[in-house]
Design an enzyme around this catalytic site. Structure first.
Site, mmCIF file in Angstrom:
data_model
loop_
_atom_site.group_PDB
_atom_site.id
_atom_site.type_symbol
_atom_site.label_atom_id
_atom_site.label_comp_id
_atom_site.label_asym_id
_atom_site.label_seq_id
_atom_site.Cartn_x
_atom_site.Cartn_y
_atom_site.Cartn_z
ATOM 1 N N ASP A 85 13.562 9.166 82.810
ATOM 2 C CA ASP A 85 14.324 8.355 83.760
ATOM 3 C C ASP A 85 15.443 7.652 83.002
ATOM 4 O O ASP A 85 15.415 7.577 81.762
ATOM 5 C CB ASP A 85 13.406 7.348 84.470
ATOM 6 C CG ASP A 85 13.939 6.941 85.846
ATOM 7 O OD1 ASP A 85 15.090 7.307 86.186
ATOM 8 O OD2 ASP A 85 13.216 6.256 86.585
ATOM 9 N N ASP A 86 16.417 7.122 83.758
ATOM 10 C CA ASP A 86 17.522 6.431 83.083
ATOM 11 C C ASP A 86 17.075 5.087 82.513
ATOM 12 O O ASP A 86 17.465 4.708 81.420
ATOM 13 C CB ASP A 86 18.735 6.273 84.013
ATOM 14 C CG ASP A 86 18.404 5.641 85.371
ATOM 15 O OD1 ASP A 86 17.212 5.405 85.667
ATOM 16 O OD2 ASP A 86 19.348 5.390 86.145
ATOM 17 N N ASP A 91 12.815 -0.944 84.654
ATOM 18 C CA ASP A 91 13.207 -2.338 84.899
ATOM 19 C C ASP A 91 11.936 -3.175 85.107
ATOM 20 O O ASP A 91 11.368 -3.725 84.162
ATOM 21 C CB ASP A 91 14.155 -2.381 86.099
ATOM 22 C CG ASP A 91 14.757 -3.742 86.359
ATOM 23 O OD1 ASP A 91 14.046 -4.747 86.195
ATOM 24 O OD2 ASP A 91 15.935 -3.843 86.748
#
Ligand SMILES: O=P(O)(O)OC[C@H]1O[C@H](OP(=O)(O)OP(=O)(O)O)[C@H](O)[C@@H]1O
Ligand SMILES: O=c1[nH]c(=O)c2nc[nH]c2[nH]1
Ligand SMILES: [Mg+2]
Length: 170
Positions: free
Chosen positions: A103-104, A107
């Protein structure tokens, strides 16, 4: 997440920087393989997955399609729009061993947590990580503070910047 207001809480990333960081991620995880498949968390994971798959020679790419921010920054109910294909889950003995999840960023860790439930033994890699989500990933490149918003290159365009001496506009 509330909108970051001070400039140091904004982390803009150019295409060039993102490519370097995604390639660095591939270097870092290269010793943890070999991986049979990549499971890419769309949409943000599509771009680093392309870079990592090229660098590590992984040609079996699967997606899990998850949306959690329905109004840009506001995190809402997490929705799985498409599951991981059964043959990819089965290939990994049902728990994800030998699978690389990309994934980028992580969070709050909510997205990664849901995917971990499906593939508990997979290797989780993100380019960027914030402190709350960090324990959920095995490998990442850069950590930013929880109150930083990362601006990805696919969300930005070139825009005029007023001279610093003019002060804030508006
Ligand atoms: O750790 P979390 O708090 O769950 O946040 C991280 C996730 O949020 C973003 O995806 P988003 O759901 O906004 O969708 P997108 O990838 O389509 O932009 C990002 O790409 C991660 O997948
Ligand atoms: O573009 C983004 N930047 C972020 O910092 C972030 N956190 C969750 N989802 C995000 N999307
Ligand atoms: Mg995402």
């Amino acid at each position: 997440m509330s909108e970051p207001t001070s400039p140091e809480k904004i982390f803009p990333v150019s295409w060039d920087q993102f490519h370097r960081d995604a390639r660095a991620l591939a270097w870092r995880i290269s010793a943890d393989g070999p991986f049979e498949a990549i499971v890419c968390i769309t949409r943000g994971g599509l771009v680093p997955a392309a870079v990592v798959s090229r660098e590590l020679g992984i040609r079996l790419i699967e997606t899990i399609c998850i949306a959690s921010r329905h109004n840009y920054r506001d995190q809402g109910e997490l929705m799985i729009l498409k599951q991981v294909a059964k043959d990819v889950v089965d290939k990994a003995g049902g728990k994800g061993a030998g699978v690389l999840v990309v994934d980028d960023l992580v969070d709050t860790g909510k997205t990664a947590g849901v995917v971990r439930e499906i593939l508990p033994d997979a290797h989780f890699a993100t380019v960027y990580a914030k402190p709350k989500g960090r324990p959920l990933v095995d490998t990442f490149i850069t950590e930013v503070s929880q109150d930083t918003w990362i601006y990805f290159p696919w969300d930005m365009g070139l825009a005029f910047q007023p001279p610093i001496a003019k002060g804030p506009v508006g």
